[in-house]
Design an enzyme around this catalytic site. Sequence first.
Site, PDB file in Angstrom:
ATOM      1  N   ARG A  52       5.488  65.645 -14.916  1.00 15.38           N
ATOM      2  CA  ARG A  52       4.229  64.909 -14.801  1.00 15.38           C
ATOM      3  C   ARG A  52       3.371  64.954 -16.060  1.00 15.38           C
ATOM      4  NH1 ARG A  52       2.371  67.968  -9.453  1.00 15.38           N
ATOM      5  NH2 ARG A  52       3.418  69.608 -10.622  1.00 15.38           N
ATOM      6  N   ASP A  93       5.041  66.193  -7.414  1.00 16.49           N
ATOM      7  CA  ASP A  93       6.005  66.645  -8.410  1.00 16.49           C
ATOM      8  C   ASP A  93       7.332  65.932  -8.153  1.00 16.49           C
ATOM      9  OD1 ASP A  93       7.561  67.954 -10.253  1.00 16.49           O
ATOM     10  OD2 ASP A  93       6.901  69.962  -9.664  1.00 16.49           O
ATOM     11  N   CYS A 151       0.643  70.488 -15.751  1.00 19.13           N
ATOM     12  CA  CYS A 151       1.381  70.562 -14.487  1.00 19.13           C
ATOM     13  C   CYS A 151       2.067  71.923 -14.436  1.00 19.13           C
ATOM     14  CB  CYS A 151       2.351  69.391 -14.328  1.00 19.13           C
ATOM     15  SG  CYS A 151       3.751  69.371 -15.469  1.00 19.13           S
TER      16      CYS A 151
END
Length: 172
Positions: free
Chosen positions: A15, A125, A9
Amino acid sequence: MHMKILMVCLGNICRSPLAEGILKSKISQAGLDWIVDSAGTNGCHIGEPPHKLSQKVAQIHNIDISDLRARNFIVDDFDRFDKIYAMAEEVVIEMRQIAGKRFDGKKVKLLMNEIYSGKDIDVPDPWYGTEPGYHEVYKMLDAACSKIMENYALGEDLDNRKRTGGIDKSGR
């Protein structure tokens, strides 16, 4: 098959460490010998633990990610990993910029394409939101990691059956 998987990420604190923890948990439960790691493309959080809400959501599901530390995605990751899962299209773009000519598109896939092939759905996100967003991200990551296990672990189970004469440790 000994799989090596990288989750990527932007900052490697929300994440991707959560995805790493979820997949490691599933791999452990299946008794597989896979390697899973995570990285970020922006380098803003190197050495930091996962976000407190990512840790909290993982802990609710009996997954401990508190020992993970953020690291940068590097071009050599293409040599070290069989599959590299990006959490969002913007992450793939940054991976291309980092890797330049060494970018290997055959190894890179948006994580949610494991479930929704070709739909190119981003994992949002949660950094910019509140705790419910982390729970939603967990559900998405858990479903995608389950699909990875379904798609790739079955072959390992069959390989194990061949080596053991058709019966694995669980008696199947």
